[in-house]
Design a protein around this motif. Structure first.
Motif: not given
Length: 139
Positions: A92-110
């Protein structure tokens, strides 16, 4: 629920070739209790301190790297100053929210990745990490 989901932490550690020491069990309990997530050594250490688990920052660091080497978790390098450890070892892949240092999953199918380069002689691609950096829209 997967078989791994109902497996005890001790059995899970043994399955991955790790001796289930008291500290490894305590850290694995904290790490996997909240499902798939991304956290730093410092964040897990803080959770351990809050839960009255007596471990040093160095022990948390070493344990997370042992878990990574065993394949129990994976490393996600998003920033040069911080390393995140991901309890979801599936592709799977990731979003990284700059300034908040938060990582969210992106389903690989996207995401579709094509035309990868040939790896050097004797090497193979183990996985591809895509990190999409996000920030609030500017007005």
């Amino acid at each position: 629920m997967t078989a791994e989901g109902i497996m005890t932490v001790e059995a899970r550690l043994r399955r991955y070739g790790l001796r289930p020491t008291r500290q490894r069990i305590a850290l694995a309990d904290l790490l996997f209790a909240k499902g798939d997530r991304h956290l730093t050594v410092e964040e897990l250490h803080e959770e351990a301190v809050t839960a009255n688990v007596p471990v040093s920052l160095a022990t948390v660091y070493n344990t997370l790297h042992q878990f990574t080497e065993a394949g129990l978790i994976r490393v996600l390098a998003v920033e040069s100053a911080k390393t995140y450890f991901d309890t979801n070892v599936s592709d799977h892949h990731h979003f990284f929210i700059e300034g908040e240092n938060e990582v969210l999953d992106i389903p690989v199918s996207n995401i579709s990745i094509s035309n990868l380069p040939e790896p050097p002689e004797g090497m193979e691609i183990s996985h591809v990490d895509v990190v999409i950096r996000l920030r609030p829209k500017s007005r």
